[in-house]
Design a protein around this motif. Structure first.
Motif, PDB file in Angstrom:
ATOM      1  N   GLU A  60      -0.285   3.168  -1.929  1.00  0.00           N
ATOM      2  CA  GLU A  60      -0.774   1.981  -1.228  1.00  0.00           C
ATOM      3  C   GLU A  60       0.313   1.327  -0.374  1.00  0.00           C
ATOM      4  O   GLU A  60       0.016   0.552   0.534  1.00  0.00           O
ATOM      5  CB  GLU A  60      -1.383   0.956  -2.196  1.00  0.00           C
ATOM      6  CG  GLU A  60      -0.443   0.472  -3.268  1.00  0.00           C
ATOM      7  CD  GLU A  60      -0.422   1.352  -4.519  1.00  0.00           C
ATOM      8  OE1 GLU A  60       0.219   0.925  -5.492  1.00  0.00           O
ATOM      9  OE2 GLU A  60      -1.011   2.452  -4.517  1.00  0.00           O
ATOM     10  N   GLU A  61       1.582   1.664  -0.624  1.00  0.00           N
ATOM     11  CA  GLU A  61       2.672   1.168   0.220  1.00  0.00           C
ATOM     12  C   GLU A  61       3.035   2.175   1.311  1.00  0.00           C
ATOM     13  O   GLU A  61       3.575   1.793   2.350  1.00  0.00           O
ATOM     14  CB  GLU A  61       3.908   0.862  -0.622  1.00  0.00           C
ATOM     15  CG  GLU A  61       3.720  -0.337  -1.527  1.00  0.00           C
ATOM     16  CD  GLU A  61       4.981  -0.720  -2.258  1.00  0.00           C
ATOM     17  OE1 GLU A  61       6.058  -0.743  -1.624  1.00  0.00           O
ATOM     18  OE2 GLU A  61       4.889  -1.009  -3.463  1.00  0.00           O
ATOM     19  N   ASP A 102      -0.472   2.219   5.736  1.00  0.00           N
ATOM     20  CA  ASP A 102      -0.776   0.840   6.081  1.00  0.00           C
ATOM     21  C   ASP A 102      -1.611   0.783   7.359  1.00  0.00           C
ATOM     22  O   ASP A 102      -1.844   1.794   8.016  1.00  0.00           O
ATOM     23  CB  ASP A 102       0.497  -0.007   6.203  1.00  0.00           C
ATOM     24  CG  ASP A 102       1.446   0.480   7.281  1.00  0.00           C
ATOM     25  OD1 ASP A 102       0.992   1.070   8.287  1.00  0.00           O
ATOM     26  OD2 ASP A 102       2.662   0.271   7.132  1.00  0.00           O
TER      27      ASP A 102
END
Length: 141
Positions: free
Chosen positions: A31-32, A35
């Motif tokens: 999830e990082e 983006d």
């Protein structure tokens, strides 16, 4: 190795490379790693023949080309491909009207790599996805 580097629309292949290097090898949370900026970025793909082996993205904002998500598969490391990818991003930045600098956030262990390519470190060390980074800039002449 017979490599080529070009802008690509094959975003899925870029994500697959990034997943291998950042998520699987370096433990960056998925999830990082992905983006919303991916949607507006220019993506580069390095290929060995037809096989994707490296990638990077460039974001253009207010006179700056921000390079990120630079990665090379383990089997292609040490060949000069990473430097070639960075040179390609700088070439694109130079050819883009209104761009006067290239900026990136370098993992601390890669500072020397980027310094050899003309980048200068500035600012403090900071954490990005659990990995120490430092900002670097290359002013375009």
């Amino acid at each position: 190795m017979s490599t080529s580097i070009a802008v690509t629309q094959d975003f899925e292949a870029c994500l697959a490379l990034r997943h291998t290097v950042f998520v699987q090898e370096q433990g960056v949370p998925i999830e990082e790693e992905q983006d919303a900026l991916d949607a507006t970025a220019t993506h580069l793909m390095a290929r060995d023949g037809d096989t994707p082996v490296g990638t990077a993205r460039i974001l253009f904002q207010e006179g700056t080309a921000k390079v990120g998500r630079v990665c090379v598969l383990e089997r292609a490391r040490g060949t000069g491909l990473g430097a070639d990818i960075i040179r390609a991003t700088v070439d694109i930045a130079r050819e883009t009207p209104g761009i006067s600098r290239v900026k990136l956030g370098a993992q601390i262990q890669a500072l020397g790599f980027y310094e050899k390519l003309g980048f200068q470190a500035f600012g403090p060390i900071y954490d990005d996805a659990g990995i120490d980074h430092r900002d670097m800039v290359l002013e375009l002449a």
